[in-house]
Structures are given as C-alpha cells and as structure tokens.
Scaffold this motif. Structure first.
Motif, PDB file in Angstrom:
ATOM      1  N   PHE A  18     -35.372   8.017  17.698  1.00 58.63           N
ATOM      2  CA  PHE A  18     -35.295   9.459  17.859  1.00 58.63           C
ATOM      3  C   PHE A  18     -33.884   9.919  17.516  1.00 58.63           C
ATOM      4  CE2 PHE A  18     -38.574   7.930  20.680  1.00 58.63           C
ATOM      5  CZ  PHE A  18     -39.612   8.827  20.479  1.00 58.63           C
ATOM      6  N   ASN A  19     -33.770  10.792  16.528  1.00 62.19           N
ATOM      7  CA  ASN A  19     -32.501  11.422  16.193  1.00 62.19           C
ATOM      8  C   ASN A  19     -32.440  12.709  16.992  1.00 62.19           C
ATOM      9  OD1 ASN A  19     -31.618   9.500  14.226  1.00 62.19           O
ATOM     10  ND2 ASN A  19     -33.251  10.279  12.917  1.00 62.19           N
ATOM     11  N   ILE A  20     -31.674  12.687  18.071  1.00 65.86           N
ATOM     12  CA  ILE A  20     -31.691  13.798  19.020  1.00 65.86           C
ATOM     13  C   ILE A  20     -30.754  14.913  18.595  1.00 65.86           C
ATOM     14  CG2 ILE A  20     -31.346  14.428  21.427  1.00 65.86           C
ATOM     15  CD1 ILE A  20     -32.095  11.519  22.107  1.00 65.86           C
ATOM     16  N   VAL A  21     -29.512  14.601  18.391  1.00 65.06           N
ATOM     17  CA  VAL A  21     -28.516  15.544  17.873  1.00 65.06           C
ATOM     18  C   VAL A  21     -27.641  14.785  16.897  1.00 65.06           C
ATOM     19  CG1 VAL A  21     -28.479  17.139  19.843  1.00 65.06           C
ATOM     20  CG2 VAL A  21     -26.971  15.167  19.846  1.00 65.06           C
ATOM     21  N   GLU A  22     -26.685  15.466  16.354  1.00 61.93           N
ATOM     22  CA  GLU A  22     -25.829  14.934  15.297  1.00 61.93           C
ATOM     23  C   GLU A  22     -25.443  13.461  15.440  1.00 61.93           C
ATOM     24  OE1 GLU A  22     -21.416  16.082  14.188  1.00 61.93           O
ATOM     25  OE2 GLU A  22     -22.824  17.739  13.897  1.00 61.93           O
ATOM     26  N   ASN A  23     -24.807  13.066  16.530  1.00 56.11           N
ATOM     27  CA  ASN A  23     -24.329  11.690  16.697  1.00 56.11           C
ATOM     28  C   ASN A  23     -25.168  10.870  17.667  1.00 56.11           C
ATOM     29  OD1 ASN A  23     -22.253  12.841  15.293  1.00 56.11           O
ATOM     30  ND2 ASN A  23     -20.710  12.519  16.858  1.00 56.11           N
ATOM     31  N   LEU A  24     -26.300  11.366  18.054  1.00 60.17           N
ATOM     32  CA  LEU A  24     -27.069  10.699  19.103  1.00 60.17           C
ATOM     33  C   LEU A  24     -28.421  10.249  18.582  1.00 60.17           C
ATOM     34  CD1 LEU A  24     -27.417   9.831  22.053  1.00 60.17           C
ATOM     35  CD2 LEU A  24     -28.153  12.163  22.564  1.00 60.17           C
ATOM     36  N   GLN A  25     -28.586   8.940  18.591  1.00 59.81           N
ATOM     37  CA  GLN A  25     -29.844   8.337  18.170  1.00 59.81           C
ATOM     38  C   GLN A  25     -30.280   7.385  19.281  1.00 59.81           C
ATOM     39  OE1 GLN A  25     -30.004   5.177  15.045  1.00 59.81           O
ATOM     40  NE2 GLN A  25     -31.100   6.775  13.926  1.00 59.81           N
ATOM     41  N   VAL A  26     -31.526   7.471  19.687  1.00 65.74           N
ATOM     42  CA  VAL A  26     -32.059   6.607  20.738  1.00 65.74           C
ATOM     43  C   VAL A  26     -33.231   5.829  20.171  1.00 65.74           C
ATOM     44  CG1 VAL A  26     -33.171   6.537  23.006  1.00 65.74           C
ATOM     45  CG2 VAL A  26     -31.337   8.167  22.580  1.00 65.74           C
ATOM     46  N   THR A  27     -33.217   4.529  20.420  1.00 68.13           N
ATOM     47  CA  THR A  27     -34.309   3.671  19.989  1.00 68.13           C
ATOM     48  C   THR A  27     -35.105   3.254  21.213  1.00 68.13           C
ATOM     49  OG1 THR A  27     -33.022   2.860  18.123  1.00 68.13           O
ATOM     50  CG2 THR A  27     -34.896   1.518  18.798  1.00 68.13           C
TER      51      THR A  27
END
Length: 177
Positions: A18-27
């Motif tokens: 999940f690409n949540i915001v600019e610098n935040l990605q959660v797997t």
C-alpha cells in the motif's frame, strides 16, 4: 519510510503493498484468509502522525471510522461467530456452515445484501456445543464481540468492559453504580 511487521516464520501467502502517502509504503503479508475475501474489501490504509506507527488500518466492515451499511458490522461479527462455531464442531440444520459463511461473505463484499445475509444467519438459530463467554475489551471489540455473541441462540454469554455496572459496597450492603 518502510514499515514491515512480519515474523520470519510466517508462510508467505499473498503480499499486498500500500502506497499511503509520498514516503510511506506498507507491506502486508496475508497468511490466512478463511473467508477468501479480497483484503481491499476489509480495510484501507491511512497515514497518521505517530512516531511509533505512521499508518492505520481503516476497517470497511466495523463501522467505526467510515460510514457503512448498518448490517455490515453485525454481519462481520456473525461471520466470525460462524468460524468459531465451525472450529468447535457445531453443526447447522438446513444450511451447512460453509453455505452460511458464503452468504456472510457475499453480504460483506456486497453491502446491499448485508441485511439479507445477516437475517439468514440469525435464522439458523445456532447453539454452541459447549458454553462460551464473549468478552469485549475496547470500544471496537465491544460491538464486534456482541455481534458474535448475538449469532447464537444458546450456549453463549457476553460481557463488555467499557461501562461495567459494578457493585459498590457500603455499610448498608451492595448498591449498583
């Protein structure tokens, strides 16, 4: 920023990024999915300002953070109750447990059918094979626990912990506060 919460011993089934915001990605690694539902129908992701965890799972079935069909949260608890019932070796009358689970999943994925599915599950009038006490410990859990408990016609009790009615003892005996 990359947040990864995955013990190395879990078997990898499906991996969702999940690409949540600019610098935040959660797997998220899906290791079990007894309902065979797409994870996108269960939750979405959001960013939050918190040093310990900068993301939040936003449930699409609990009705706590975003509006949902009123029967969806009831159905989500009933569906979990069905899983418990199956684990305990309970048997349904007319419909099999798997058929009832299929109806629950259909109602969760397609909210227009949530009320119909929920009423069908309640009509099954399931009784647990041995006594079970459901306890809701927090705001979300009280509703979820109650909807699981409500699935059963017998063999279940429910306690919630957010506003317990406790006896207050005085010199004249207990009084409820």
């Amino acid at each position: 920023m990359n947040n990864s919460i995955l013990p190395s011993y879990y078997p990898r089934t499906n991996i969702h990024t999940f690409n949540i915001v600019e610098n935040l990605q959660v797997t998220v690694t899906e290791t079990s999915n007894p309902f065979h539902m797409p994870v996108e129908s269960l939750f979405s992701m959001a960013a939050r300002i918190n040093k310990k965890r900068s993301f939040l799972f936003v449930s699409k079935v609990l009705g706590k953070h975003i509006p949902v069909n009123p029967y969806t949260p009831l159905l989500s608890g009933a569906a979990l109750g069905l899983l418990l019932y199956r684990e305990m070796g309970g048997e349904a009358g007319g419909d099999t447990i798997d058929e009832l689970l299929d109806q629950a999943v259909h109602g969760l994925i397609h909210p227009l059918y949530a009320e119909e599915a929920y009423r069908k599950l309640l009509a099954a009038r399931l009784t647990l094979p041995r006594p079970v006490v459901f306890i809701g410990f927090a705001e979300t859990a009280t509703a979820l626990g109650h909807s699981m408990y409500n699935m059963f016609a017998g063999g279940a009790s429910y306690i919630h912990t957010t506003r317990p009615l406790l006896p207050k003892y005085s010199h004249t005996g207990p009084e409820m506060t």
